[in-house]
Design a protein around this motif. Structure first.
Motif, PDB file in Angstrom:
ATOM      1  N   SER A 167       0.832  -1.209   0.000  1.00  0.00           N
ATOM      2  CA  SER A 167       0.000   0.000   0.000  1.00  0.00           C
ATOM      3  C   SER A 167       0.865   1.257   0.000  1.00  0.00           C
ATOM      4  CB  SER A 167      -0.955   0.006   1.202  1.00  0.00           C
ATOM      5  OG  SER A 167      -0.293   0.319   2.419  1.00  0.00           O
ATOM      6  N   PHE A 168       2.015   1.198   0.677  1.00  0.00           N
ATOM      7  CA  PHE A 168       2.938   2.333   0.652  1.00  0.00           C
ATOM      8  C   PHE A 168       3.487   2.518  -0.766  1.00  0.00           C
ATOM      9  CE2 PHE A 168       4.080   0.548   5.085  1.00  0.00           C
ATOM     10  CZ  PHE A 168       2.889   1.008   5.613  1.00  0.00           C
ATOM     11  N   MET A 169       3.820   1.393  -1.412  1.00  0.00           N
ATOM     12  CA  MET A 169       4.288   1.450  -2.800  1.00  0.00           C
ATOM     13  C   MET A 169       3.185   1.946  -3.729  1.00  0.00           C
ATOM     14  SD  MET A 169       6.532  -2.043  -3.081  1.00  0.00           S
ATOM     15  CE  MET A 169       8.102  -2.197  -2.210  1.00  0.00           C
ATOM     16  N   SER A 170       1.944   1.555  -3.437  1.00  0.00           N
ATOM     17  CA  SER A 170       0.825   1.999  -4.273  1.00  0.00           C
ATOM     18  C   SER A 170       0.584   3.494  -4.126  1.00  0.00           C
ATOM     19  CB  SER A 170      -0.440   1.217  -3.913  1.00  0.00           C
ATOM     20  OG  SER A 170      -0.279  -0.165  -4.221  1.00  0.00           O
ATOM     21  N   LEU A 171       0.784   4.014  -2.915  1.00  0.00           N
ATOM     22  CA  LEU A 171       0.691   5.465  -2.730  1.00  0.00           C
ATOM     23  C   LEU A 171       1.766   6.163  -3.561  1.00  0.00           C
ATOM     24  CD1 LEU A 171      -0.631   7.868  -1.260  1.00  0.00           C
ATOM     25  CD2 LEU A 171       1.060   7.549   0.572  1.00  0.00           C
ATOM     26  N   ALA A 172       2.995   5.645  -3.498  1.00  0.00           N
ATOM     27  CA  ALA A 172       4.072   6.212  -4.315  1.00  0.00           C
ATOM     28  C   ALA A 172       3.748   6.067  -5.804  1.00  0.00           C
ATOM     29  CB  ALA A 172       5.394   5.521  -3.986  1.00  0.00           C
ATOM     30  N   TYR A 173       3.101   4.961  -6.154  1.00  0.00           N
ATOM     31  CA  TYR A 173       2.733   4.727  -7.556  1.00  0.00           C
ATOM     32  C   TYR A 173       1.779   5.804  -8.062  1.00  0.00           C
ATOM     33  CZ  TYR A 173       1.041   2.440 -11.768  1.00  0.00           C
ATOM     34  OH  TYR A 173       0.718   2.174 -13.077  1.00  0.00           O
ATOM     35  N   VAL A 174       0.710   6.074  -7.298  1.00  0.00           N
ATOM     36  CA  VAL A 174      -0.278   7.039  -7.793  1.00  0.00           C
ATOM     37  C   VAL A 174       0.273   8.465  -7.776  1.00  0.00           C
ATOM     38  CG1 VAL A 174      -2.239   5.577  -7.188  1.00  0.00           C
ATOM     39  CG2 VAL A 174      -1.442   7.279  -5.540  1.00  0.00           C
ATOM     40  N   GLU A 175       1.359   8.687  -7.050  1.00  0.00           N
ATOM     41  CA  GLU A 175       2.022   9.991  -7.100  1.00  0.00           C
ATOM     42  C   GLU A 175       2.807  10.175  -8.399  1.00  0.00           C
ATOM     43  OE1 GLU A 175       2.590  10.362  -2.225  1.00  0.00           O
ATOM     44  OE2 GLU A 175       4.317   9.913  -3.505  1.00  0.00           O
ATOM     45  N   VAL A 228      -0.646  -2.323  12.504  1.00  0.00           N
ATOM     46  CA  VAL A 228       0.127  -1.569  11.511  1.00  0.00           C
ATOM     47  C   VAL A 228      -0.467  -0.178  11.325  1.00  0.00           C
ATOM     48  CG1 VAL A 228       0.814  -1.464   9.080  1.00  0.00           C
ATOM     49  CG2 VAL A 228       0.949  -3.634  10.323  1.00  0.00           C
ATOM     50  N   GLY A 229      -1.797  -0.102  11.343  1.00  0.00           N
ATOM     51  CA  GLY A 229      -2.481   1.174  11.199  1.00  0.00           C
ATOM     52  C   GLY A 229      -2.979   1.732  12.511  1.00  0.00           C
ATOM     53  N   ALA A 230      -2.341   1.349  13.623  1.00  0.00           N
ATOM     54  CA  ALA A 230      -2.723   1.842  14.958  1.00  0.00           C
ATOM     55  C   ALA A 230      -4.218   1.651  15.208  1.00  0.00           C
ATOM     56  CB  ALA A 230      -2.327   3.301  15.137  1.00  0.00           C
ATOM     57  N   ASN A 231      -4.688   0.435  14.867  1.00  0.00           N
ATOM     58  CA  ASN A 231      -6.091   0.069  15.108  1.00  0.00           C
ATOM     59  C   ASN A 231      -7.069   1.038  14.446  1.00  0.00           C
ATOM     60  OD1 ASN A 231      -5.092  -2.065  16.590  1.00  0.00           O
ATOM     61  ND2 ASN A 231      -5.247  -0.987  18.538  1.00  0.00           N
ATOM     62  N   SER A 232      -6.812   1.317  13.186  1.00  0.00           N
ATOM     63  CA  SER A 232      -7.635   2.106  12.255  1.00  0.00           C
ATOM     64  C   SER A 232      -7.320   3.601  12.274  1.00  0.00           C
ATOM     65  CB  SER A 232      -9.144   1.896  12.472  1.00  0.00           C
ATOM     66  OG  SER A 232      -9.632   2.648  13.569  1.00  0.00           O
ATOM     67  N   LYS A 233      -6.565   4.093  13.254  1.00  0.00           N
ATOM     68  CA  LYS A 233      -6.241   5.518  13.288  1.00  0.00           C
ATOM     69  C   LYS A 233      -5.409   5.932  12.072  1.00  0.00           C
ATOM     70  CE  LYS A 233      -6.259   5.823  18.357  1.00  0.00           C
ATOM     71  NZ  LYS A 233      -5.422   6.062  19.560  1.00  0.00           N
ATOM     72  N   GLY A 234      -4.481   5.054  11.666  1.00  0.00           N
ATOM     73  CA  GLY A 234      -3.599   5.371  10.544  1.00  0.00           C
ATOM     74  C   GLY A 234      -4.331   5.555   9.224  1.00  0.00           C
ATOM     75  N   PRO A 235      -5.137   4.566   8.791  1.00  0.00           N
ATOM     76  CA  PRO A 235      -5.852   4.752   7.525  1.00  0.00           C
ATOM     77  C   PRO A 235      -6.837   5.919   7.557  1.00  0.00           C
ATOM     78  CG  PRO A 235      -6.466   2.667   8.579  1.00  0.00           C
ATOM     79  CD  PRO A 235      -5.270   3.191   9.292  1.00  0.00           C
ATOM     80  N   GLY A 258      -4.562  -2.501   4.734  1.00  0.00           N
ATOM     81  CA  GLY A 258      -3.612  -2.632   5.838  1.00  0.00           C
ATOM     82  C   GLY A 258      -2.582  -1.529   5.833  1.00  0.00           C
ATOM     83  N   THR A 259      -3.041  -0.312   5.589  1.00  0.00           N
ATOM     84  CA  THR A 259      -2.127   0.800   5.355  1.00  0.00           C
ATOM     85  C   THR A 259      -1.968   1.661   6.606  1.00  0.00           C
ATOM     86  OG1 THR A 259      -1.572   2.499   3.707  1.00  0.00           O
ATOM     87  CG2 THR A 259      -3.868   2.424   4.499  1.00  0.00           C
TER      88      THR A 259
END
Length: 306
Positions: A112-120, A248-255, A133-134
């Motif tokens: 998902s991190f790579m996908s964010l970089a991809y859409v940039e 990974v996403g701090a229990n939904s806080k991150g996404p 799971g971001t």
């Protein structure tokens, strides 16, 4: 070679793609970018589900990953962005093979991190994106500390040696909220059988190299910057999905924070789904049929919006 795989030549060398099912004249294409310390064949169940709904799945094995990797968990310099470049080479290949079909990019965890970089960089090549799971940007000092430790370890150990220290710093706390622990990977799923399959898979759960962690931390220091996020086209539909108990996403806080960041940047179609009680790998959770159905239905919505 296993007939479920084929190779593509990227800008910096060949890489492998997993395509276990063939769908003639699919309604659309899903390209999957996997997470860290896993591999493409783990998406076989999703591929079978999508085939039954007339959708074609392609899944990339990143550098240092999968059955054909020479050294698991090892990246070259600039490895993160080489993986992103390979993702675009795969999307180009898919366009060549399916010139009139829409494409959704699905990235899980590191993918998902790579996908964010991809859409940039390459958003015009796809019609929508799902981040699974971001997480949002990590504190600057944590990333800088990680890079400093990686530089020191590289000096004394070399960049290709596994870094148990950085692995512990990155993942060591994830299991805490699920104690007492049955395995060190309880944080992945509530489904013990799925966790055991991961633990027993020689292509999963390895300790990544010093160099991989260094390149990952460097990328995570960049991809959330305002000027990078501003490069994402405002019309690109993006969906974020996560388990409510995903550390990974701090229990939904991150996404949720990342969704707010994207909306603040002016993106018009940002949606979020938090799966109650699920952990990091929603596709391997109890109730994964509902998750796969959600992925399919979300893709259909995204390509309608694009």
């Amino acid at each position: 070679m296993n007939t479920d795989y084929f190779s593509i030549k990227g800008k910096n060398g060949a890489f492998f793609v997993y395509k276990p099912h063939n769908t003639d004249n699919p309604d659309f294409i899903l390209v999957v970018a996997t997470g860290l310390a896993e591999h493409a064949a783990r998406y076989n169940r999703l591929s079978a589900f999508l085939k039954n709904h007339n959708v074609q799945l392609y899944c990339i094995d990143h550098l240092g990953q999968g059955v054909y990797a020479n050294n698991l968990g090892v990246w070259p310099s600039n490895g993160f962005f080489e993986c992103v470049s390979n993702m675009n080479s795969l999307v180009d290949y898919v366009h060549d093979k399916n010139p009139d079909k829409k494409i959704v990019l699905f990235g899980h965890s590191m993918g998902s991190f790579m996908s964010l970089a991809y859409v940039e960089q390459f958003a015009s090549n796809i019609n929508g994106c799902i981040l699974s799971g971001t997480n949002d940007q990590q504190p600057f000092l944590i990333l800088k500390s990680g890079i400093l430790i990686a530089n020191l370890q590289e000096l004394f150990m070399g960049k290709n040696k596994p870094s148990r220290l950085l692995n512990a710093m990155s993942f060591g706390q994830f299991n805490t909220q699920f104690s007492p622990n049955r395995t060190e990977f309880d944080w992945l799923s509530r489904d013990d059988k799925e966790v055991d399959k991961y633990v027993q898979d020689p292509l999963c759960g390895y300790v990544p190299s010093v160099g991989l962690f260094k390149e990952l931390f460097k990328a995570l220091s960049v991809i959330y910057k305002e000027d990078k996020i501003a490069k994402i086209p405002k019309h690109l539909p993006i969906h974020l999905m996560s388990g409510s108990n995903d550390p990974v996403g701090a229990n939904s806080k991150g996404p949720l924070s990342l969704a707010a960041r994207l909306e603040k940047a002016g993106l018009n179609d940002v949606t979020v789904r938090i799966f109650d009680q699920m952990r990091h790998e929603c596709l391997n959770e109890q109730g994964n049929d509902a998750v796969m159905k959600h992925v399919y239905e979300t893709c259909r919505n995204l390509i309608t919006l694009s």
